[in-house]
Structures are given as C-alpha cells and as structure tokens.
Design an enzyme around this catalytic site. Sequence first.
Site, PDB file in Angstrom:
ATOM      1  CG  ASP A  51      26.410  37.903  25.592  1.00  0.00           C
ATOM      2  OD1 ASP A  51      27.150  39.029  25.421  1.00  0.00           O
ATOM      3  OD2 ASP A  51      25.385  37.875  26.031  1.00  0.00           O
ATOM      4  CE1 TYR A  93      23.064  37.627  17.752  1.00  0.00           C
ATOM      5  CE2 TYR A  93      21.981  39.860  17.166  1.00  0.00           C
ATOM      6  CZ  TYR A  93      23.062  39.161  17.774  1.00  0.00           C
ATOM      7  OH  TYR A  93      24.274  39.926  17.774  1.00  0.00           O
TER       8      TYR A  93
END
Length: 274
Positions: free
Chosen positions: A71, A131
């Site tokens: 994003d 992540y």
Amino acid sequence: MSRSDVESELGLNVGPPPGWRRLRLHIAYCGTPWRGWQSQTIGGGIQDELNAAVLKATRVQTMVHGSGRTDAGVHALEQVAHMDVPESLNLRPEAWMKALNACLPLTIRVVEVAYCEPSFHARFSACGKVYRYRIWRNPWLSPFEADRVWPVHGPLDMDSLQTCLSSLVGTHNFACLSANRGDMPETLRRTMPEKTTRTIHRAEMRLEGGILELEFEGDGFLYKMVRLMVGSLMQVARGRATADWFQDLLTNPKAVQSNQMAPAGGLYLVRVLY
C-alpha cells in the site's frame, strides 16, 4: 492487449519471448513518498519508477513484475520482482544494479540483481512472505522515525497481546481481518472462504529500545490484512477490546469486520519466500 497484459489477466507465466532473458531483482524502498507498489494511471507507483528507470538506462521498454502489492506508505526491506530484457543487452548483474540505481530516486534502491530461470515469476513462484510492524513506545517520537513507526503511548496488556498474537498461528478465515478490494460485494466475499483463508506460520513480538515489533510469516496475506491484524491486536492490548472479540474475528465468519487499521508507515515487507 500486450503480452504483459495477457499475463496479468490470465495469471499465467509465459516466460520470456525468444531472444530475451529474465532478471530477478531485489528492491528496498521507503514507501512514504509513493502511492504504493502498483503502477498508477497518474504515476507515483514504485513500479512506475522502476519501469521508467529501465527505459532511461537501456532505452528498452519492459514491465517489472513484483511479488505483490504494498500500500501507499508501506516500506520494503526486500521486495522481489522480475523483468524480461533482450539478450543483446549483455550486462552483468552488477552493471544492471548500478545502471538502475543511477536512474532511480534515492528512496528506491535495487539491492540485488541476478539472471534467473525463465520459469521464475516473482508472484507465482512465491510460497510465502514475512512482514514486520514497528510500534513506537518511547515518550517522544524521533523525527527520524516519522512515517516509519506507529506511536502508541500508554500501558499495554502484554499478556493479552501475546495470547491473541499466538492465536493467529495456523490456518484461519481472515475475512474479518482483511479489506475488500472492491472487485466483488462483501456479501459475496464472505461466502468464498477459499479466497480469504490463509496460513500464518509464525507470529512473534519483541520489545527493544522502546520499539515493539510484531512479525508475521505466512503463505500469503490479503488486502490490508497485516494492518488490520495489528490494529485489532492493539485494541486488545490497550484495553479497548477483549480477547474474546479478537477470537471472534478469527473463528466467526459472520462477525462484523474489524475497522481497526494500523497506519501504513509502520509496516515493512521483510522478505519474500521461494
């Protein structure tokens, strides 16, 4: 429709055309100034910058394919991508890295280049990702960490946080901890668990130097899934929601979707697994 468009539409890896070779790229970037990984009609995507750098460095137009989207504002320590280049460009990997970095903004760096098998695909060959989310716990925010952490002040219930974090490990339907990309109605998405089920292999936390890090390793992550997991975990840790509420998000496919989304700036793609 171009060859790249066909590959994207059908989800196929057709390999490089005759006379071309495939390159594998490892890329690090600070996501703050960019509109995310994916190419944008108005520009500003990291993919746009890489495509432009290849064209500027070699006068060859090609498409850089990433392992997946990040994003706007999300960072990467090691995004993986591939691209096809003419064999006539007989450049060593070190020369490719130097040429591309010379044409890229300083917030985007190619850190490794290698020629790879024609069958390698940055997205379809991947078997998982890691992540990391960074949460700032010191009383004041360093100006050098702005847009790179999420400042969360006040006491945290670390035991409840650990309990909920551990419950993420395993295979779950993450429909309530992910967002709808808008390609189908949410009522339809909720009836398709095959699209929203993922396996988390590892979910860990560590607190060091006033920074709380949450790290997740899984076979794949849905749209905004990590940010919603972290935001929801923090709701429990701050005493604003219960552990039972969090468990309901994991076990009840009819539960109300969480709207507790952590800011983009604290999220990092650490590595892609193959």
